[in-house]
Structure formats: structure tokens, C-alpha cells
Design a protein around this motif. Structure first.
Motif: not given
Length: 241
Positions: A68, A72, A101, A104-105, A108, A124, A128, A131
Motif C-alpha cells: 500500500v 500510494g 495513504i 499511514s501504510s 503501520s 493500517l 487509512l 486519511s
């Protein structure tokens, strides 16, 4: 977020950049073209994550997080280039959402590595959601503070947790180097005009922000290529002989 003044989404100053030069018919050429490294790194990283044999990733949660992340980053290359062709409020969403995104990933994936797979995957999904919530909040309430705060948190949390939590892999210092690169990029973005004037109009701070952020992503990619498992946490060994 709550102690700072409101940051309007529709403020014209968000869409005014120092370097407005037009080369070969491309508006804001350098601000557009400096997104190209994101595309190369993002697509390459995404393909390598899907392949599964090039990066040193040992948990499914990490595969999800890093896939992810690179998705992103690749999306950001398109969104940011599209935004800089004609900066406005609507296009700003396509510039901001992919990077949220990716942040965030990335965070995580870091949590999967340092804390545990369940915690990382749960974060995660939550991050997301935040986000998209940040973008919705910015559009509905005309306020970018939640987006800005959300981008700031990983930059502060990752260095602290890198020092406090034991690493699962080698090359853990690459996390710190990448964070430094992202921090420098943010400073360059804020000093857009000053940097542009200082180097006699060769390249603006915002274009350097793109390149430095891409360098941070490249550092993380090199880390994934060369790291190896350093130790096994107790939580990773449960259920295994």
C-alpha cells in the motif's frame, strides 16, 4: 491541532509556488517533473512487493503495509504532477490523499515490525480511515489542520519508537535517515521562495522538497533490499515450535 489557528483549504497562498517557469509548454515545469522519481520508486517497489522474493519481508502484515505504501507513492506521482499543472482546491485533494495513504501504510509497517502484526494491521485500517477522514474534514470545514497534523505524527513517532523499541531486522538506522530526509523536505517546502532566491532561481524549495522526499523513499527501499532478520520477538514465536 486545536491550539493552532485554522488553515483554510481555499486560501490562494497554498497554490502559489515560487517557480512558475514554463518549459516546452509544461506549466510549472520543475514542480511537475520532480514528481517523476516518485513514479519510478513507487512502481518498482510495488512490483517487488508483489513479487515477494526481492524485499526482506517476513510477515504478511508487512507485505500489505509496504504494498500500500508503494502504491500510494506511485499514485502521489500522478496526483502531484496533475495538481502542479494547474494548482487549485479540487486538484489539491489528489496531491494530498496519496501521501496520507503512504504515511499511514508506512507507519503501520513500522508497527508490524516493532510491535506486532495484529497491532500493525489494525493501525493500517484505522489510519487509512483517518486519511480519508482528514480529506473530508478539509473539504467540509475548509480546514487543513487535520491533514497537516496527520502528516506530522509519523515523523515524530517513528524516530522515538526506533530508539525505544528493539529492531527485528538489521539496518534499522535507515528508518532514522529516511525520517531526516522527510523532515528536510518539509523545511524545503516551507522555505520555497527563500531557497529559490538564494540559489539564483535555479530550483525552488518545493521542487527540492519533492526530490528530498523521493530520496527518503529510496532509503527505505534500500533498507528493504539489504536488511535481514536480527532477532525474533516472543510475540512472533507464539504458535511456532
Amino acid at each position: 491541532m486545536f491550539v493552532t489557528p485554522k488553515v483554510p483549504l481555499n486560501s490562494l497562498r497554498h497554490h502559489v509556488f515560487a517557480d512558475k517557469r514554463n518549459f516546452m509548454g509544461v506549466p510549472n515545469t520543475l514542480n511537475v517533473m520532480t514528481n517523476f522519481p516518485f513514479l519510478i520508486i513507487g512502481v518498482l517497489g510495488f512490483v517487488l512487493c508483489i513479487g515477494g522474493s526481492f524485499f526482506n519481508i517476513s510477515l504478511k502484515g508487512e507485505i500489505w503495509g509496504w504494498t500500500v505504501f508503494y502504491g500510494g507513492i506511485a499514485s502521489f506521482a500522478f496526483g502531484s504532477a496533475y495538481y502542479h499543472l494547474k494548482p487549485d482546491d479540487n486538484r489539491l485533494v489528489l496531491d494530498t490523499l496519496p501521501i496520507l495513504i503512504a504515511y499511514s501504510s508506512l507507519f503501520s509497517s513500522f508497527l508490524v515490525e516493532r510491535v506486532g502484526e495484529k497491532v500493525g494491521l489494525s493501525c493500517l485500517v484505522l489510519l487509512l480511515f483517518v486519511s480519508f477522514l482528514s480529506i473530508a474534514y478539509a473539504r467540509v470545514f475548509n480546514d487543513l489542520r487535520l491533514c497537516m497534523t496527520f502528516q506530522l505524527i509519523p515523523c515524530l513517532a517513528i524516530p522515538i519508537m526506533t530508539v525505544l523499541l528493539p529492531p527485528k531486522y538489521t539496518h534499522s538506522k535507515f528508518w532514522l535517515w529516511a525520517t531526516v530526509a522527510y523532515a528536510i523536505a518539509k523545511i524545503e517546502g516551507f522555505a520555497d521562495s527563500k531557497i529559490y532566491n538564494a540559489n539564483r532561481y535555479i530550483i525552488s524549495g518545493h521542487s527540492l522538497e519533492h526530490l528530498c522526499s523521493a530520496a527518503g523513499t529510496l532509503i527505505l527501499t534500500v533498507m528493504l533490499l539489504y536488511r535481514s532478520i536480527r532477532c525474533h520477538r516472543l510475540g512472533d514465536l507464539k504458535g511456532h515450535p
